[in-house]
Design a protein around this motif. Sequence first.
Motif, PDB file in Angstrom:
ATOM      1  N   ARG A   1     -24.729  10.854  11.271  1.00 46.11           N
ATOM      2  CA  ARG A   1     -25.498  11.917  11.925  1.00 46.11           C
ATOM      3  C   ARG A   1     -26.704  11.404  12.692  1.00 46.11           C
ATOM      4  NH1 ARG A   1     -25.485  16.654   7.446  1.00 46.11           N
ATOM      5  NH2 ARG A   1     -23.446  17.456   7.995  1.00 46.11           N
ATOM      6  N   ARG A   2     -27.383  10.423  12.115  1.00 48.24           N
ATOM      7  CA  ARG A   2     -28.591   9.916  12.778  1.00 48.24           C
ATOM      8  C   ARG A   2     -28.239   9.292  14.130  1.00 48.24           C
ATOM      9  NH1 ARG A   2     -31.923   5.128  12.305  1.00 48.24           N
ATOM     10  NH2 ARG A   2     -33.980   5.704  13.060  1.00 48.24           N
ATOM     11  N   ALA A   3     -27.175   8.524  14.186  1.00 51.74           N
ATOM     12  CA  ALA A   3     -26.743   7.901  15.437  1.00 51.74           C
ATOM     13  C   ALA A   3     -26.362   8.968  16.463  1.00 51.74           C
ATOM     14  CB  ALA A   3     -25.574   6.948  15.197  1.00 51.74           C
ATOM     15  N   ALA A   4     -25.657   9.993  16.031  1.00 49.24           N
ATOM     16  CA  ALA A   4     -25.276  11.075  16.949  1.00 49.24           C
ATOM     17  C   ALA A   4     -26.514  11.785  17.478  1.00 49.24           C
ATOM     18  CB  ALA A   4     -24.365  12.064  16.238  1.00 49.24           C
ATOM     19  N   ASN A   5     -27.481  12.010  16.616  1.00 52.79           N
ATOM     20  CA  ASN A   5     -28.722  12.650  17.045  1.00 52.79           C
ATOM     21  C   ASN A   5     -29.471  11.780  18.054  1.00 52.79           C
ATOM     22  OD1 ASN A   5     -30.705  14.723  17.000  1.00 52.79           O
ATOM     23  ND2 ASN A   5     -31.959  13.442  15.660  1.00 52.79           N
ATOM     24  N   LEU A   6     -29.495  10.472  17.822  1.00 57.94           N
ATOM     25  CA  LEU A   6     -30.154   9.556  18.763  1.00 57.94           C
ATOM     26  C   LEU A   6     -29.436   9.549  20.111  1.00 57.94           C
ATOM     27  CD1 LEU A   6     -30.962   6.588  16.358  1.00 57.94           C
ATOM     28  CD2 LEU A   6     -32.616   8.089  17.487  1.00 57.94           C
ATOM     29  N   ARG A   7     -28.103   9.647  20.090  1.00 55.15           N
ATOM     30  CA  ARG A   7     -27.353   9.693  21.352  1.00 55.15           C
ATOM     31  C   ARG A   7     -27.695  10.947  22.149  1.00 55.15           C
ATOM     32  NH1 ARG A   7     -23.368   7.120  18.242  1.00 55.15           N
ATOM     33  NH2 ARG A   7     -22.473   9.075  17.536  1.00 55.15           N
ATOM     34  N   LYS A   8     -27.889  12.057  21.450  1.00 58.70           N
ATOM     35  CA  LYS A   8     -28.224  13.314  22.128  1.00 58.70           C
ATOM     36  C   LYS A   8     -29.638  13.310  22.694  1.00 58.70           C
ATOM     37  CE  LYS A   8     -25.326  16.364  19.358  1.00 58.70           C
ATOM     38  NZ  LYS A   8     -25.354  17.439  18.362  1.00 58.70           N
ATOM     39  N   ASN A   9     -30.526  12.555  22.068  1.00 60.69           N
ATOM     40  CA  ASN A   9     -31.943  12.578  22.430  1.00 60.69           C
ATOM     41  C   ASN A   9     -32.429  11.211  22.905  1.00 60.69           C
ATOM     42  OD1 ASN A   9     -32.504  15.366  21.577  1.00 60.69           O
ATOM     43  ND2 ASN A   9     -31.904  14.566  19.577  1.00 60.69           N
TER      44      ASN A   9
ATOM     45  N   PHE B   1     -19.783  -1.135  26.332  1.00 55.05           N
ATOM     46  CA  PHE B   1     -20.938  -1.009  25.453  1.00 55.05           C
ATOM     47  C   PHE B   1     -20.865   0.325  24.724  1.00 55.05           C
ATOM     48  CE2 PHE B   1     -22.713  -4.321  28.092  1.00 55.05           C
ATOM     49  CZ  PHE B   1     -23.552  -5.013  27.235  1.00 55.05           C
ATOM     50  N   ARG B   2     -21.354   0.313  23.500  1.00 58.87           N
ATOM     51  CA  ARG B   2     -21.534   1.543  22.735  1.00 58.87           C
ATOM     52  C   ARG B   2     -23.031   1.796  22.663  1.00 58.87           C
ATOM     53  NH1 ARG B   2     -17.446   1.034  17.605  1.00 58.87           N
ATOM     54  NH2 ARG B   2     -15.597   0.536  18.830  1.00 58.87           N
ATOM     55  N   ARG B   3     -23.410   3.055  22.616  1.00 54.77           N
ATOM     56  CA  ARG B   3     -24.834   3.374  22.497  1.00 54.77           C
ATOM     57  C   ARG B   3     -25.115   3.931  21.112  1.00 54.77           C
ATOM     58  NH1 ARG B   3     -25.621   9.171  25.118  1.00 54.77           N
ATOM     59  NH2 ARG B   3     -23.459   9.818  24.993  1.00 54.77           N
ATOM     60  N   GLN B   4     -26.295   3.606  20.609  1.00 56.88           N
ATOM     61  CA  GLN B   4     -26.714   4.041  19.275  1.00 56.88           C
ATOM     62  C   GLN B   4     -25.610   3.762  18.254  1.00 56.88           C
ATOM     63  OE1 GLN B   4     -29.770   4.610  19.104  1.00 56.88           O
ATOM     64  NE2 GLN B   4     -30.205   4.934  21.247  1.00 56.88           N
ATOM     65  N   HIS B   5     -25.275   2.487  18.141  1.00 52.51           N
ATOM     66  CA  HIS B   5     -24.157   2.036  17.307  1.00 52.51           C
ATOM     67  C   HIS B   5     -24.671   1.519  15.963  1.00 52.51           C
ATOM     68  CE1 HIS B   5     -20.277   0.337  16.319  1.00 52.51           C
ATOM     69  NE2 HIS B   5     -20.832  -0.839  16.145  1.00 52.51           N
ATOM     70  N   ALA B   6     -24.068   1.970  14.875  1.00 54.92           N
ATOM     71  CA  ALA B   6     -24.475   1.555  13.531  1.00 54.92           C
ATOM     72  C   ALA B   6     -23.835   0.216  13.168  1.00 54.92           C
ATOM     73  CB  ALA B   6     -24.083   2.609  12.512  1.00 54.92           C
ATOM     74  N   ILE B   7     -24.686  -0.696  12.680  1.00 53.13           N
ATOM     75  CA  ILE B   7     -24.245  -1.977  12.130  1.00 53.13           C
ATOM     76  C   ILE B   7     -24.975  -2.114  10.795  1.00 53.13           C
ATOM     77  CG2 ILE B   7     -24.162  -4.482  12.406  1.00 53.13           C
ATOM     78  CD1 ILE B   7     -24.298  -4.006  15.455  1.00 53.13           C
TER      79      ILE B   7
ATOM     80  N   ASN C   1     -26.989  -0.975   7.870  1.00 52.62           N
ATOM     81  CA  ASN C   1     -27.948   0.128   7.752  1.00 52.62           C
ATOM     82  C   ASN C   1     -28.766   0.344   9.013  1.00 52.62           C
ATOM     83  OD1 ASN C   1     -27.245   0.740   5.096  1.00 52.62           O
ATOM     84  ND2 ASN C   1     -28.629  -0.823   4.295  1.00 52.62           N
ATOM     85  N   PHE C   2     -28.476  -0.405  10.056  1.00 51.81           N
ATOM     86  CA  PHE C   2     -29.263  -0.337  11.281  1.00 51.81           C
ATOM     87  C   PHE C   2     -28.478   0.349  12.396  1.00 51.81           C
ATOM     88  CE2 PHE C   2     -30.761  -4.159   9.041  1.00 51.81           C
ATOM     89  CZ  PHE C   2     -32.095  -3.796   8.865  1.00 51.81           C
ATOM     90  N   ILE C   3     -29.208   0.996  13.280  1.00 49.55           N
ATOM     91  CA  ILE C   3     -28.617   1.575  14.484  1.00 49.55           C
ATOM     92  C   ILE C   3     -29.226   0.847  15.662  1.00 49.55           C
ATOM     93  CG2 ILE C   3     -28.325   3.640  15.892  1.00 49.55           C
ATOM     94  CD1 ILE C   3     -28.579   5.272  13.308  1.00 49.55           C
TER      95      ILE C   3
END
Length: 106
Positions: free
Chosen positions: A2-10, A31-37, A39-41
């Motif tokens: 959810r956090r990554a999706a929220n960052l992509r929207k904003n 490239f992917r944006r706001q990608h989780a690796i 515990n980090f995005i």
Amino acid sequence: MRRAANLRKNMMPAERKLWGYLQRSQLGVRFRRQHAIGNFIVDFCCIKKKLILELDGSQHLDMEEYDEDRTKYLESRGYRIIRFWNNDVMNDIEGVILAINYAIEK
């Protein structure tokens, strides 16, 4: 995540500007944006090239230790990290794209 999706929207203005150049494989790789690796995005990631692009604003001046730990973790996973200041993206996007292309070819 959810956090990554929220960052992509904003996305921040600098992230939105750079994404305009990275999306749809315009630089020859995906490239992917706001990608989780772990515990980090990360801001942007090219999995094929194991390349991470991070955009930093003034808030990162107070996060030096956190950024170092994060970088060590990501590098331990085989990733290369390139950091750009938001200001560089906004005022010298051509130079930023040149640096990214160089990293992709390396």
